[in-house]
Design a protein around this motif. Structure first.
Motif, PDB file in Angstrom:
ATOM      1  N   VAL A  39       0.834  -1.206   0.000  1.00 35.71           N
ATOM      2  CA  VAL A  39       0.000   0.000   0.000  1.00 35.71           C
ATOM      3  C   VAL A  39       0.866   1.252   0.000  1.00 35.71           C
ATOM      4  CG1 VAL A  39      -1.784   1.288   1.240  1.00 35.71           C
ATOM      5  CG2 VAL A  39      -1.809  -1.232   1.248  1.00 35.71           C
ATOM      6  N   GLU A  40       0.536   2.179  -0.893  1.00 32.31           N
ATOM      7  CA  GLU A  40       1.157   3.507  -0.911  1.00 32.31           C
ATOM      8  C   GLU A  40       0.039   4.541  -0.906  1.00 32.31           C
ATOM      9  OE1 GLU A  40       4.155   4.190  -3.857  1.00 32.31           O
ATOM     10  OE2 GLU A  40       4.800   2.094  -3.784  1.00 32.31           O
ATOM     11  N   TRP A  41       0.116   5.474   0.023  1.00 31.70           N
ATOM     12  CA  TRP A  41      -0.909   6.503   0.167  1.00 31.70           C
ATOM     13  C   TRP A  41      -0.479   7.792  -0.523  1.00 31.70           C
ATOM     14  CZ3 TRP A  41      -5.733   5.972   2.010  1.00 31.70           C
ATOM     15  CH2 TRP A  41      -6.030   4.850   2.769  1.00 31.70           C
ATOM     16  N   TYR A  42      -1.459   8.495  -1.082  1.00 31.73           N
ATOM     17  CA  TYR A  42      -1.225   9.789  -1.717  1.00 31.73           C
ATOM     18  C   TYR A  42      -2.273  10.779  -1.235  1.00 31.73           C
ATOM     19  CZ  TYR A  42       1.983   7.263  -4.641  1.00 31.73           C
ATOM     20  OH  TYR A  42       3.030   6.490  -5.070  1.00 31.73           O
ATOM     21  N   ASP A  43      -1.805  11.957  -0.927  1.00 30.13           N
ATOM     22  CA  ASP A  43      -2.646  13.061  -0.475  1.00 30.13           C
ATOM     23  C   ASP A  43      -3.102  13.810  -1.717  1.00 30.13           C
ATOM     24  OD1 ASP A  43      -3.811  15.187   0.792  1.00 30.13           O
ATOM     25  OD2 ASP A  43      -1.988  15.875   1.787  1.00 30.13           O
ATOM     26  N   GLU A  44      -4.407  13.826  -1.974  1.00 36.67           N
ATOM     27  CA  GLU A  44      -4.941  14.493  -3.157  1.00 36.67           C
ATOM     28  C   GLU A  44      -5.170  15.977  -2.873  1.00 36.67           C
ATOM     29  OE1 GLU A  44      -4.935  12.861  -5.858  1.00 36.67           O
ATOM     30  OE2 GLU A  44      -4.751  10.855  -5.056  1.00 36.67           O
ATOM     31  N   TYR A  45      -5.181  16.748  -3.941  1.00 33.90           N
ATOM     32  CA  TYR A  45      -5.345  18.194  -3.791  1.00 33.90           C
ATOM     33  C   TYR A  45      -6.733  18.596  -3.337  1.00 33.90           C
ATOM     34  CZ  TYR A  45      -0.792  18.497  -5.933  1.00 33.90           C
ATOM     35  OH  TYR A  45       0.537  18.360  -6.199  1.00 33.90           O
ATOM     36  N   ASP A  46      -7.721  17.699  -3.494  1.00 35.04           N
ATOM     37  CA  ASP A  46      -9.079  18.028  -3.060  1.00 35.04           C
ATOM     38  C   ASP A  46      -9.328  17.659  -1.595  1.00 35.04           C
ATOM     39  OD1 ASP A  46      -9.236  15.261  -3.161  1.00 35.04           O
ATOM     40  OD2 ASP A  46     -10.859  15.187  -4.630  1.00 35.04           O
ATOM     41  N   GLY A  47      -8.274  17.247  -0.883  1.00 32.71           N
ATOM     42  CA  GLY A  47      -8.402  16.904   0.526  1.00 32.71           C
ATOM     43  C   GLY A  47      -8.654  15.423   0.776  1.00 32.71           C
ATOM     44  N   SER A  48      -8.851  14.655  -0.286  1.00 30.28           N
ATOM     45  CA  SER A  48      -9.052  13.217  -0.130  1.00 30.28           C
ATOM     46  C   SER A  48      -7.700  12.498  -0.151  1.00 30.28           C
ATOM     47  CB  SER A  48      -9.962  12.687  -1.235  1.00 30.28           C
ATOM     48  OG  SER A  48      -9.340  12.849  -2.501  1.00 30.28           O
ATOM     49  N   PHE A  49      -7.742  11.193   0.070  1.00 29.18           N
ATOM     50  CA  PHE A  49      -6.537  10.372   0.056  1.00 29.18           C
ATOM     51  C   PHE A  49      -6.761   9.174  -0.851  1.00 29.18           C
ATOM     52  CE2 PHE A  49      -6.357  12.737   3.942  1.00 29.18           C
ATOM     53  CZ  PHE A  49      -5.010  12.975   4.162  1.00 29.18           C
ATOM     54  N   SER A  50      -5.738   8.792  -1.582  1.00 28.03           N
ATOM     55  CA  SER A  50      -5.807   7.617  -2.445  1.00 28.03           C
ATOM     56  C   SER A  50      -4.742   6.620  -2.025  1.00 28.03           C
ATOM     57  CB  SER A  50      -5.595   7.997  -3.910  1.00 28.03           C
ATOM     58  OG  SER A  50      -6.687   8.752  -4.387  1.00 28.03           O
ATOM     59  N   ALA A  51      -5.141   5.360  -2.016  1.00 34.71           N
ATOM     60  CA  ALA A  51      -4.224   4.272  -1.699  1.00 34.71           C
ATOM     61  C   ALA A  51      -4.030   3.424  -2.944  1.00 34.71           C
ATOM     62  CB  ALA A  51      -4.774   3.421  -0.568  1.00 34.71           C
ATOM     63  N   PHE A  52      -2.790   3.290  -3.402  1.00 36.44           N
ATOM     64  CA  PHE A  52      -2.443   2.401  -4.502  1.00 36.44           C
ATOM     65  C   PHE A  52      -1.972   1.110  -3.862  1.00 36.44           C
ATOM     66  CE2 PHE A  52       0.891   0.568  -7.188  1.00 36.44           C
ATOM     67  CZ  PHE A  52       0.151   0.312  -8.334  1.00 36.44           C
ATOM     68  N   PHE A  53      -2.524  -0.026  -4.309  1.00 38.08           N
ATOM     69  CA  PHE A  53      -2.175  -1.293  -3.670  1.00 38.08           C
ATOM     70  C   PHE A  53      -2.501  -2.469  -4.585  1.00 38.08           C
ATOM     71  CE2 PHE A  53      -6.499  -0.225  -2.635  1.00 38.08           C
ATOM     72  CZ  PHE A  53      -7.210  -1.415  -2.702  1.00 38.08           C
ATOM     73  N   PHE A  54      -2.085  -3.627  -4.149  1.00 40.67           N
ATOM     74  CA  PHE A  54      -2.416  -4.865  -4.834  1.00 40.67           C
ATOM     75  C   PHE A  54      -3.374  -5.640  -3.949  1.00 40.67           C
ATOM     76  CE2 PHE A  54       1.542  -3.610  -6.736  1.00 40.67           C
ATOM     77  CZ  PHE A  54       1.302  -3.845  -8.085  1.00 40.67           C
ATOM     78  N   ASP A  55      -4.383  -6.223  -4.568  1.00 36.95           N
ATOM     79  CA  ASP A  55      -5.368  -7.053  -3.899  1.00 36.95           C
ATOM     80  C   ASP A  55      -5.352  -8.380  -4.648  1.00 36.95           C
ATOM     81  OD1 ASP A  55      -7.381  -7.962  -2.280  1.00 36.95           O
ATOM     82  OD2 ASP A  55      -8.942  -6.671  -3.118  1.00 36.95           O
ATOM     83  N   GLY A  56      -4.558  -9.314  -4.156  1.00 35.04           N
ATOM     84  CA  GLY A  56      -4.293 -10.527  -4.930  1.00 35.04           C
ATOM     85  C   GLY A  56      -3.460 -10.142  -6.141  1.00 35.04           C
ATOM     86  N   GLU A  57      -3.929 -10.486  -7.324  1.00 40.64           N
ATOM     87  CA  GLU A  57      -3.237 -10.146  -8.573  1.00 40.64           C
ATOM     88  C   GLU A  57      -3.684  -8.801  -9.135  1.00 40.64           C
ATOM     89  OE1 GLU A  57      -0.762 -11.928 -10.258  1.00 40.64           O
ATOM     90  OE2 GLU A  57      -0.705 -13.032  -8.372  1.00 40.64           O
ATOM     91  N   ASP A  58      -4.709  -8.197  -8.550  1.00 44.16           N
ATOM     92  CA  ASP A  58      -5.281  -6.957  -9.090  1.00 44.16           C
ATOM     93  C   ASP A  58      -4.574  -5.721  -8.550  1.00 44.16           C
ATOM     94  OD1 ASP A  58      -7.255  -8.353 -10.519  1.00 44.16           O
ATOM     95  OD2 ASP A  58      -8.632  -8.318  -8.804  1.00 44.16           O
ATOM     96  N   SER A  59      -4.324  -4.770  -9.453  1.00 46.69           N
ATOM     97  CA  SER A  59      -3.815  -3.450  -9.066  1.00 46.69           C
ATOM     98  C   SER A  59      -5.021  -2.552  -8.859  1.00 46.69           C
ATOM     99  CB  SER A  59      -2.943  -2.870 -10.176  1.00 46.69           C
ATOM    100  OG  SER A  59      -1.852  -3.698 -10.420  1.00 46.69           O
ATOM    101  N   LYS A  60      -5.048  -1.872  -7.719  1.00 46.71           N
ATOM    102  CA  LYS A  60      -6.207  -1.041  -7.397  1.00 46.71           C
ATOM    103  C   LYS A  60      -5.768   0.298  -6.826  1.00 46.71           C
ATOM    104  CE  LYS A  60      -9.294  -4.897  -6.340  1.00 46.71           C
ATOM    105  NZ  LYS A  60     -10.263  -5.456  -5.377  1.00 46.71           N
ATOM    106  N   ILE A  61      -6.661   1.266  -6.989  1.00 44.46           N
ATOM    107  CA  ILE A  61      -6.527   2.548  -6.311  1.00 44.46           C
ATOM    108  C   ILE A  61      -7.865   2.816  -5.627  1.00 44.46           C
ATOM    109  CG2 ILE A  61      -6.223   5.037  -6.540  1.00 44.46           C
ATOM    110  CD1 ILE A  61      -4.577   4.503  -9.046  1.00 44.46           C
ATOM    111  N   ALA A  62      -7.836   2.980  -4.315  1.00 47.66           N
ATOM    112  CA  ALA A  62      -9.043   3.290  -3.561  1.00 47.66           C
ATOM    113  C   ALA A  62      -8.924   4.722  -3.057  1.00 47.66           C
ATOM    114  CB  ALA A  62      -9.214   2.335  -2.396  1.00 47.66           C
ATOM    115  N   LYS A  63     -10.010   5.456  -3.197  1.00 47.78           N
ATOM    116  CA  LYS A  63     -10.035   6.854  -2.771  1.00 47.78           C
ATOM    117  C   LYS A  63     -10.971   6.986  -1.571  1.00 47.78           C
ATOM    118  CE  LYS A  63     -10.493  11.463  -4.758  1.00 47.78           C
ATOM    119  NZ  LYS A  63     -10.770  12.219  -5.988  1.00 47.78           N
TER     120      LYS A  63
END
Length: 158
Positions: A39-63
């Motif tokens: 998991v890698e977290w990113y601080d978005e300019y709109d005040g939200s946060f996004s997490a880039f991660f792997f879920d099994g074999e899938d690449s995902k970004i959750a906001k």
């Protein structure tokens, strides 16, 4: 190669900075995606946060919003993972002869959508479909300048 493409897309898509996140966000991610790894977290300019991660074999970004409420998830799909309803809709459309370069499933709280990048040698489109295969929008996008760099002129071979 796929990992590099995903990393480049993440960096371009969110233009955000790496962030230390509140515990509420970490807990929200673990609750919604208990098997998330790398998991890698990113601080978005709109005040939200996004997490880039792997879920099994899938690449995902959750906001998530700042309080930890889930807003959306983007799941990167291989072509064989694109639902048949979407593929049939593309095959019946004016984009049937286009090549699919990327496909993303976007899960929102009430619905899911599919973002398809389709291109020919001359044009590129961002196609948005609902779950039933209905085309919601088609936006022409600039063609990659890198496509032209693959061709070599006769002078370069000398």
């Amino acid at each position: 190669m796929r990992s590099l493409l995903l990393l480049a897309f993440v960096l371009m898509q969110f233009v955000a900075i790496a962030a230390d996140v509140p515990a509420a966000l970490e807990n929200a991610l673990k609750t919604k995606f208990p098997s998330a790894t790398d998991v890698e977290w990113y601080d978005e300019y709109d005040g939200s946060f996004s997490a880039f991660f792997f879920d099994g074999e899938d690449s995902k970004i959750a906001k998530f919003d700042a309080s930890g409420s889930w807003l959306e998830t983007r799941i990167y799909l291989d072509q064989e993972q694109i639902p048949q309803t979407i593929m049939k809709a593309i095959q019946k459309s004016k984009y049937a002869d286009f090549t699919i370069s990327t496909a993303i499933k976007i899960e929102l709280p009430a619905i899911s959508q599919y973002e398809i990048n389709a291109e020919t040698k001359e044009k590129a489109y961002l196609l948005m479909f609902d779950e039933k295969g209905i085309l919601l929008s088609a936006t022409e996008e600039p063609k990659d300048v890198l496509d032209d760099e693959d061709e070599t002129s006769p002078d370069e071979d000398e």
